[in-house]
Design a protein around this motif. Structure first.
Motif, PDB file in Angstrom:
ATOM      1  N   TYR A  26       0.976  -1.175   0.040  1.00 55.71           N
ATOM      2  CA  TYR A  26       0.154   0.036   0.509  1.00 55.71           C
ATOM      3  C   TYR A  26       0.706   1.285   0.202  1.00 55.71           C
ATOM      4  CZ  TYR A  26      -3.412   3.400   1.085  1.00 55.71           C
ATOM      5  OH  TYR A  26      -4.956   4.004   0.797  1.00 55.71           O
ATOM      6  N   LEU A  31       4.536   6.236  -1.597  1.00 53.53           N
ATOM      7  CA  LEU A  31       4.886   6.790  -1.927  1.00 53.53           C
ATOM      8  C   LEU A  31       6.489   6.875  -2.563  1.00 53.53           C
ATOM      9  CD1 LEU A  31       5.202   6.604   2.493  1.00 53.53           C
ATOM     10  CD2 LEU A  31       3.830   8.249   1.056  1.00 53.53           C
TER      11      LEU A  31
ATOM     12  N   LEU B  19      -1.806   4.976   6.350  1.00 48.51           N
ATOM     13  CA  LEU B  19      -3.085   5.912   5.628  1.00 48.51           C
ATOM     14  C   LEU B  19      -2.883   7.554   5.596  1.00 48.51           C
ATOM     15  CD1 LEU B  19      -7.343   4.381   6.385  1.00 48.51           C
ATOM     16  CD2 LEU B  19      -5.027   4.271   3.803  1.00 48.51           C
ATOM     17  N   LEU B  21       0.151   8.562   6.651  1.00 46.14           N
ATOM     18  CA  LEU B  21       1.862   8.325   5.826  1.00 46.14           C
ATOM     19  C   LEU B  21       1.391   8.918   4.759  1.00 46.14           C
ATOM     20  CD1 LEU B  21       4.190   6.419   7.593  1.00 46.14           C
ATOM     21  CD2 LEU B  21       4.458   9.031   8.196  1.00 46.14           C
ATOM     22  N   THR B  22       0.359   8.217   4.192  1.00 42.31           N
ATOM     23  CA  THR B  22       0.368   8.062   2.672  1.00 42.31           C
ATOM     24  C   THR B  22      -0.289   9.215   2.101  1.00 42.31           C
ATOM     25  OG1 THR B  22      -1.427   6.623   2.567  1.00 42.31           O
ATOM     26  CG2 THR B  22       0.366   5.812   1.559  1.00 42.31           C
ATOM     27  N   GLY B  25       2.376  12.555   2.028  1.00 37.74           N
ATOM     28  CA  GLY B  25       2.973  11.865   0.584  1.00 37.74           C
ATOM     29  C   GLY B  25       4.068  12.574   0.921  1.00 37.74           C
ATOM     30  N   THR B  26       5.075  13.434   0.047  1.00 35.60           N
ATOM     31  CA  THR B  26       6.447  14.449  -0.058  1.00 35.60           C
ATOM     32  C   THR B  26       5.616  15.427  -1.100  1.00 35.60           C
ATOM     33  OG1 THR B  26       6.401  12.838  -1.947  1.00 35.60           O
ATOM     34  CG2 THR B  26       7.571  11.976  -0.186  1.00 35.60           C
ATOM     35  N   THR B  28       6.667  18.572  -2.607  1.00 33.96           N
ATOM     36  CA  THR B  28       6.804  19.212  -4.506  1.00 33.96           C
ATOM     37  C   THR B  28       8.258  19.399  -4.510  1.00 33.96           C
ATOM     38  OG1 THR B  28       5.027  20.254  -4.723  1.00 33.96           O
ATOM     39  CG2 THR B  28       3.968  18.099  -5.701  1.00 33.96           C
TER      40      THR B  28
END
Lengths: 330, 44
Positions: A26, A31, B19, B21-22, B25-26, B28
């Motif tokens: 997932y 990521l 959830l 963490l995703t 995200g990171t 841009t």
């Protein structure tokens, strides 16, 4: 007290055991992505190459031709395209600048490559181009997907503006890194003249009027680190010819460029170091953390069960006491 | 029953963490101010 510790350990065991597949299946696909703001340059050289002298329209041997390739992530463009594409997008503005032995410009070809940040699949949006010509890419360009598989892929050739298979030819060791070797052959194909020509006054349009055409063939070789999907080394056996038309006089064809293009040594070392460090980051999410979490989960589960068993053994006699001392009401 | 609740709590926490963490995200970042090169760089 034992019972409480056992329950906490059980909760932790389930927590870590669940994190294992969640991290791999997932979190990782969501990521792991190419950053939108990436900037990278690459220098390739072709020693003892053949180059066309546009002044005399004759081919000549030169000691070296240098190709400087820059890729620059355009964050504003990627954010704009993401709004309609509904996924993470990377826009690379690239330039392939070819320089002759005396530092003179041979060709200068800009490119815009738009792709999915996670899968590296092309994304089609306005602005996708090669040398100002709108294109619709299929397949890969520059980079393979994360966790590259040992199989053939489709690869976009920017010169010919076509997509053709790039064949997996085996696994090799490249300077201590396990890599997949890929090879693509583009047969002789008619390709457009660059928009910016090395001689002032000559344009794509003026050359077209002479009836002379430009042809190209290449054997493209990539050594790709499969975990990151990043090429650690590349070579190209590249040939270009001008054929027919009044520009060549009575000659049928003349070589415009012929050379064996290879990455410059310092860039090879830099790329190998960079890819080796990036490989660890990807492995952390695909292997180290999932297996570590699973192991920790199992360990905590075993600990929780042993505490529970010990608690039951210790409380075995005490359980019966309240039963025997309970008053009979029936 | 208490064991089941403990296991469910662990599972819920794992899902919540992943959830979150995703979802974060990171970042841009910004477009690099460096130009597309028309000179040969001396080193990477």
């Amino acid at each position: 007290m034992h019972r409480r510790a056992g329950l906490i350990l059980l909760a932790l065991a389930v927590f870590f055991a669940a994190l294992s597949p969640l991290t791999r299946w997932y979190a990782f696909p969501r990521l792991a992505k190419i950053p939108a703001d990436q900037y990278q340059d690459m220098v390739l050289v072709a020693k003892d190459a053949t180059l066309l002298d546009y002044g005399t329209m004759t081919e000549r041997k030169v000691p070296q031709v240098t190709i400087v390739q820059t890729l620059k992530g355009n964050v504003e463009a990627s954010e704009r395209i993401e709004k309609t594409a509904g996924r993470d997008v990377v826009v690379w503005d690239g330039l392939s600048y070819v320089q002759g032995p005396d530092g003179e410009m041979v060709s200068k070809i800009p490119e815009r490559y738009i792709f999915d940040a996670h899968t590296q699949e092309p994304v089609h949006a306005r602005g996708e181009m090669v040398d100002g010509d709108p294109v619709r890419r299929e397949g890969l360009e520059f980079k393979w997907p994360f966790l590259t598989e040992p199989r053939d892929y489709e690869y976009f050739d920017a010169q010919a503006r076509v997509t053709a298979p790039i064949h997996y030819k085996g696994t090799q060791d490249f300077r201590g890194v396990e890599v997949y070797y890929f090879e693509q052959t583009i047969p002789w194909t008619e390709v457009p003249f660059p928009r910016i020509m090395p001689v002032e006054g000559i344009t794509r349009e003026t050359v077209a009027k002479t009836g002379t055409t430009r042809w190209y063939t290449t054997v493209r070789k990539f050594w790709v680190e499969p975990v990151t999907g990043a090429p650690v080394y590349g070579e190209e056996i590249h040939k270009e010819e001008l054929r027919g038309g009044t520009l060549l006089g009575d000659r049928k064809k003349v070589t415009a460029f012929a050379g064996h293009v290879k990455m410059r040594e310092d860039y090879i070392e830099h790329t190998v170091d960079l890819v080796t460090s990036q490989r660890v980051v990807v492995l952390l999410m695909t292997s180290y953390l999932p297996w570590g979490f699973l192991g920790l989960g199992l360990l905590l589960l075993a600990l929780a069960l042993s505490i529970e068993a010990r608690g039951r053994r210790a409380g075995g006699s005490g359980v019966e006491e309240p039963v025997t001392s309970e008053p009979v009401t029936a | 029953m208490r064991a089941l609740i403990a296991a469910a709590t662990g599972l819920a926490l794992a899902f919540a963490l992943v959830l979150a963490l995703t979802e974060l995200g990171t970042p841009t970042g910004e477009t690099s101010p460096k130009p597309l090169l028309t000179t040969v760089p001396p080193h990477p």
